[in-house]
Scaffold this motif. Structure first.
Motif, PDB file in Angstrom:
ATOM      1  N   GLN A 159       0.834  -1.202   0.000  1.00 38.74           N
ATOM      2  CA  GLN A 159       0.000   0.000   0.000  1.00 38.74           C
ATOM      3  C   GLN A 159       0.874   1.260   0.000  1.00 38.74           C
ATOM      4  O   GLN A 159       0.524   2.253   0.620  1.00 38.74           O
ATOM      5  N   ILE A 160       1.993   1.198  -0.696  1.00 42.28           N
ATOM      6  CA  ILE A 160       2.966   2.289  -0.696  1.00 42.28           C
ATOM      7  C   ILE A 160       3.120   2.808  -2.117  1.00 42.28           C
ATOM      8  O   ILE A 160       3.351   2.041  -3.049  1.00 42.28           O
ATOM      9  N   THR A 161       3.008   4.108  -2.263  1.00 43.44           N
ATOM     10  CA  THR A 161       3.180   4.744  -3.567  1.00 43.44           C
ATOM     11  C   THR A 161       4.665   4.977  -3.807  1.00 43.44           C
ATOM     12  O   THR A 161       5.373   5.495  -2.938  1.00 43.44           O
ATOM     13  N   PHE A 162       5.129   4.603  -4.981  1.00 42.67           N
ATOM     14  CA  PHE A 162       6.531   4.790  -5.337  1.00 42.67           C
ATOM     15  C   PHE A 162       6.708   6.183  -5.953  1.00 42.67           C
ATOM     16  O   PHE A 162       5.883   6.597  -6.775  1.00 42.67           O
ATOM     17  N   PRO A 163       7.769   6.909  -5.610  1.00 42.59           N
ATOM     18  CA  PRO A 163       7.959   8.282  -6.102  1.00 42.59           C
ATOM     19  C   PRO A 163       8.535   8.355  -7.526  1.00 42.59           C
ATOM     20  O   PRO A 163       9.624   8.886  -7.761  1.00 42.59           O
ATOM     21  N   ASP A 164       7.783   7.843  -8.489  1.00 38.44           N
ATOM     22  CA  ASP A 164       8.233   7.857  -9.887  1.00 38.44           C
ATOM     23  C   ASP A 164       8.523   9.266 -10.396  1.00 38.44           C
ATOM     24  O   ASP A 164       9.468   9.473 -11.151  1.00 38.44           O
ATOM     25  N   LYS A 165       7.700  10.228  -9.979  1.00 42.94           N
ATOM     26  CA  LYS A 165       7.870  11.600 -10.455  1.00 42.94           C
ATOM     27  C   LYS A 165       9.255  12.143 -10.094  1.00 42.94           C
ATOM     28  O   LYS A 165       9.914  12.785 -10.911  1.00 42.94           O
ATOM     29  N   GLN A 166       9.711  11.865  -8.881  1.00 40.89           N
ATOM     30  CA  GLN A 166      11.027  12.349  -8.456  1.00 40.89           C
ATOM     31  C   GLN A 166      12.142  11.715  -9.298  1.00 40.89           C
ATOM     32  O   GLN A 166      13.087  12.397  -9.691  1.00 40.89           O
ATOM     33  N   TYR A 167      12.012  10.439  -9.587  1.00 45.27           N
ATOM     34  CA  TYR A 167      13.032   9.779 -10.408  1.00 45.27           C
ATOM     35  C   TYR A 167      13.047  10.329 -11.834  1.00 45.27           C
ATOM     36  O   TYR A 167      14.112  10.448 -12.437  1.00 45.27           O
ATOM     37  N   ARG A 168      11.881  10.658 -12.368  1.00 44.45           N
ATOM     38  CA  ARG A 168      11.852  11.275 -13.705  1.00 44.45           C
ATOM     39  C   ARG A 168      12.560  12.632 -13.689  1.00 44.45           C
ATOM     40  O   ARG A 168      13.269  12.981 -14.630  1.00 44.45           O
ATOM     41  N   GLN A 169      12.382  13.381 -12.617  1.00 42.05           N
ATOM     42  CA  GLN A 169      13.051  14.673 -12.501  1.00 42.05           C
ATOM     43  C   GLN A 169      14.568  14.510 -12.385  1.00 42.05           C
ATOM     44  O   GLN A 169      15.323  15.304 -12.935  1.00 42.05           O
ATOM     45  N   LEU A 194      17.891   3.508  -8.771  1.00 36.38           N
ATOM     46  CA  LEU A 194      19.165   4.198  -8.562  1.00 36.38           C
ATOM     47  C   LEU A 194      20.239   3.622  -9.474  1.00 36.38           C
ATOM     48  O   LEU A 194      21.051   4.353 -10.039  1.00 36.38           O
ATOM     49  N   ASP A 195      20.220   2.309  -9.622  1.00 29.09           N
ATOM     50  CA  ASP A 195      21.185   1.646 -10.495  1.00 29.09           C
ATOM     51  C   ASP A 195      20.957   2.087 -11.954  1.00 29.09           C
ATOM     52  O   ASP A 195      21.912   2.348 -12.692  1.00 29.09           O
ATOM     53  N   THR A 196      19.690   2.184 -12.345  1.00 28.39           N
ATOM     54  CA  THR A 196      19.348   2.656 -13.689  1.00 28.39           C
ATOM     55  C   THR A 196      19.758   4.107 -13.880  1.00 28.39           C
ATOM     56  O   THR A 196      20.273   4.478 -14.947  1.00 28.39           O
ATOM     57  N   THR A 197      19.551   4.928 -12.867  1.00 27.68           N
ATOM     58  CA  THR A 197      19.956   6.337 -12.926  1.00 27.68           C
ATOM     59  C   THR A 197      21.449   6.451 -13.154  1.00 27.68           C
ATOM     60  O   THR A 197      21.905   7.230 -13.988  1.00 27.68           O
ATOM     61  N   LEU A 198      22.204   5.644 -12.448  1.00 29.79           N
ATOM     62  CA  LEU A 198      23.659   5.659 -12.616  1.00 29.79           C
ATOM     63  C   LEU A 198      24.057   5.209 -14.018  1.00 29.79           C
ATOM     64  O   LEU A 198      24.931   5.806 -14.641  1.00 29.79           O
ATOM     65  N   SER A 199      23.396   4.186 -14.516  1.00 34.22           N
ATOM     66  CA  SER A 199      23.731   3.660 -15.834  1.00 34.22           C
ATOM     67  C   SER A 199      23.476   4.664 -16.947  1.00 34.22           C
ATOM     68  O   SER A 199      24.122   4.624 -17.995  1.00 34.22           O
TER      69      SER A 199
END
Length: 186
Positions: A59-69, A179-184
């Motif tokens: 029941q937890i929303t993932f912060p996709d918007k922050q990762y897109r930013q 985070l791993d994808t962000t680094l890549s």
């Protein structure tokens, strides 16, 4: 006079050396992963092994918007974001209240050790880079802090139950993978 110039030049070179070579923890050699990537893969694998299939959706929303930013940030800002997020994950797991889980304590210890190593190395890199964070970076980090505060409160509400930890593990695993994808993508 020439001796003083030589020594000044030498001191300036040594002082700026770390800045010019960048963060060796994040650097990769051709056809080999960086030390960060090695430890990132280890923490992801350890977290995957710790868990089991859950019959319900968290029941937890993932912060996709922050990762897109974050994808629009400069490399040094992305590194600061990764460091901030990993520190939040470390803080979340450092409560040590996972007695209700069936997790192997050696696996948890290995996960925490690898996470600690990642955060300490990244913190040194961020400190050495002296990154000035833009307003958008500060805003994203603030929202991520609120997200992790929510996760901590969620665990408390769930009374640190096995299902509560499993929900947290699932969300944290998604964070580590992003985070791993962000680094890549750097």
């Amino acid at each position: 006079m020439g001796s003083i110039s030589f020594w000044m030049c030498l001191v300036m070179t040594i002082c700026t050396w770390n800045k010019t070579i960048g963060c060796t923890w994040m650097k990769t050699l051709p056809r080999s992963p960086s030390m960060f990537q090695v430890f990132s893969n280890n923490t992801i694998t350890m977290l995957q092994k710790m868990g089991h299939e859950v019959s319900r959706e968290p029941q937890i929303t993932f912060p996709d918007k922050q990762y897109r930013q974050v994808n629009n940030f400069r490399a040094d800002e992305q590194m600061a974001f990764i460091s901030h997020t990993l520190n939040a994950i470390k803080k979340l797991y450092s409560s040590g209240k996972y007695e209700s889980t069936a997790w192997d304590q050696k696996g948890v210890d290995k996960f925490m050790n690898d996470l600690y190593r990642q955060t300490s190395e990244l913190d040194q890199c961020v400190k050495a880079m002296k990154t000035r964070q833009s307003k958008s970076v500060k805003r994203v980090n603030k929202k991520m802090s609120l997200h992790f505060k929510f996760l901590k409160n969620y665990l408390k509400r769930e009374d640190y139950s096995a299902s509560g930890w499993e929900d947290i593990r699932t969300v944290v695993l998604a964070h580590l993978q992003r985070l791993d994808t962000t680094l890549s993508s750097q």
